[in-house]
Design a protein around this motif. Structure first.
Motif: not given
Length: 129
Positions: A71-74, A88-95
């Motif tokens: 997701s793109l976030v501020t 740029l918020k990257l998420n893999l198995d809550d990491i």
């Protein structure tokens, strides 16, 4: 004196308002512009893809090497909203990983580039396919 103070307050208020609008405009524009496949300017065998259903894919030599949600976030993790940055918020198995989107730019010839600064401070440049 009251008139001068009022003018200063109005000027400062409009400056902060413009900054917030600019950040939100960038967020909206980047959210649309980032979708697609991007080729690394350092190594053309490295590609990343942003899908319309918020999946981020990493390819090396056309082999899928990793998949994340994005997701793109501020603000992201310890990076608070400063009124300018888009993350740029990257998420893999809550990491969670947070990378700064520096810019998405299309030049006069129609070539679109993406500039990202990773969490470790490395500048990565990509060209849209």
């Amino acid at each position: 004196m009251k008139k001068i103070n009022l003018i200063l307050v109005l000027i400062l208020g409009s400056m902060f308002n413009c900054k917030a609008q600019s950040q939100l405009e960038n967020l909206n524009n980047f959210t649309t512009e980032i979708k697609g496949t991007w080729v690394s300017e350092d190594d053309s065998l490295n590609k990343i893809e942003f899908t319309s259903n918020n999946i981020y894919k990493i390819y090396i030599d056309d082999n899928l090497e990793g998949t994340f949600t994005y997701s793109l976030v501020t603000d992201c993790g310890s990076n608070s909203n400063n009124g300018f940055d888009i993350y740029l918020k990257l998420n893999l198995d809550d990491i969670i990983a947070c990378e700064a989107i520096n810019n998405i730019h299309t030049d006069n010839e129609g070539v679109t580039t993406l500039s990202i600064t990773t969490e470790r401070g490395k500048l990565e440049l990509y060209t849209k396919q």
